[in-house]
Scaffold this active site. Structure first.
Site, mmCIF file in Angstrom:
data_model
loop_
_atom_site.group_PDB
_atom_site.id
_atom_site.type_symbol
_atom_site.label_atom_id
_atom_site.label_comp_id
_atom_site.label_asym_id
_atom_site.label_seq_id
_atom_site.Cartn_x
_atom_site.Cartn_y
_atom_site.Cartn_z
ATOM 1 C CE LYS A 10 -4.021 -2.200 2.154
ATOM 2 N NZ LYS A 10 -5.084 -2.066 3.186
ATOM 3 C CE1 TYR A 50 -9.451 -3.165 -0.120
ATOM 4 C CE2 TYR A 50 -8.688 -1.158 -1.198
ATOM 5 C CZ TYR A 50 -8.430 -2.290 -0.442
ATOM 6 O OH TYR A 50 -7.151 -2.545 -0.005
ATOM 7 C CG ASN A 113 -3.809 -2.415 6.617
ATOM 8 O OD1 ASN A 113 -3.702 -1.949 5.481
ATOM 9 N ND2 ASN A 113 -4.674 -3.358 6.919
ATOM 10 C CG HIS A 116 -5.412 -6.417 -0.093
ATOM 11 N ND1 HIS A 116 -6.570 -6.566 0.628
ATOM 12 C CD2 HIS A 116 -5.533 -7.231 -1.170
ATOM 13 C CE1 HIS A 116 -7.368 -7.423 -0.018
ATOM 14 N NE2 HIS A 116 -6.758 -7.835 -1.106
ATOM 15 C CD GLU A 127 -8.674 -9.575 -3.553
ATOM 16 O OE1 GLU A 127 -9.510 -9.296 -2.687
ATOM 17 O OE2 GLU A 127 -7.502 -9.911 -3.285
#
Ligand code: CMP
Length: 142
Positions: A10, A50, A113, A116, A127
């Site tokens: 990320k 998402y 965070n 993913h 995905e």
């Protein structure tokens, strides 16, 4: 079973300059990177990725964060790749992540965070197809 999973490094982790450190974790655990690229997601791309979280209160902040800078997207291949990648990442909230996991070492909060990873083989397939064409994926022959 030999599996593929989808992974994102990320914007927070890219900004921390730890792409190589994270790739080393994957490779040290026996996962092979069979596709990889850097992208800066559009709002539409992040919202689509998402979509399952559309009704959650954190959706807007999540999309803003994921479009705030470049990310690395990759396909990881190996034995039990989905679960193995989730073990490497640690819990979604870095406050709950075990020592030595990516979230424990590199993440600041549940919103930022670091990474993913797909939660199941079915979501991995979806995905992977969202970001990669079949010809961009290079299965290992040796
Ligand atoms: P990720 O695996 O990318 O999937 C959705 C993301 O939403 C998740 O990681 C978190 O970074 C973020 N998020 C923020 N708040 C929450 C929450 N309460 N529960 C789950 N995910 C959250």
């Amino acid at each position: 079973a030999l599996e593929r999973t989808f992974s994102i490094i990320k914007p927070d982790a890219v900004a921390k300059n730890v792409i190589g450190a994270i790739y080393n974790r994957f490779e040290s655990a026996g996962l092979r990177i069979v596709a990889s690229k850097m992208i800066h997601m559009s709002k539409e791309q992040a919202e689509g990725f998402y979509a399952e979280h559309k009704e959650r209160p954190f959706f807007g902040a999540l999309v803003d964060f994921m479009t705030s800078g470049p990310v690395m997207v990759q396909v990881l291949e190996g034995e039990n790749a989905v679960v193995k990648n989730r073990e490497i990442m640690g819990a979604t909230n870095p406050a709950d992540a075990a020592a030595g996991t990516l979230r424990s070492d590199y993440a600041a909060s549940i919103d930022e965070n670091a990474c993913h990873g797909s939660d199941a083989p079915e979501s991995a397939a979806r995905e992977i197809a969202y970001f990669f064409s079949e010809e961009e994926i290079c299965p290992r022959t040796r």
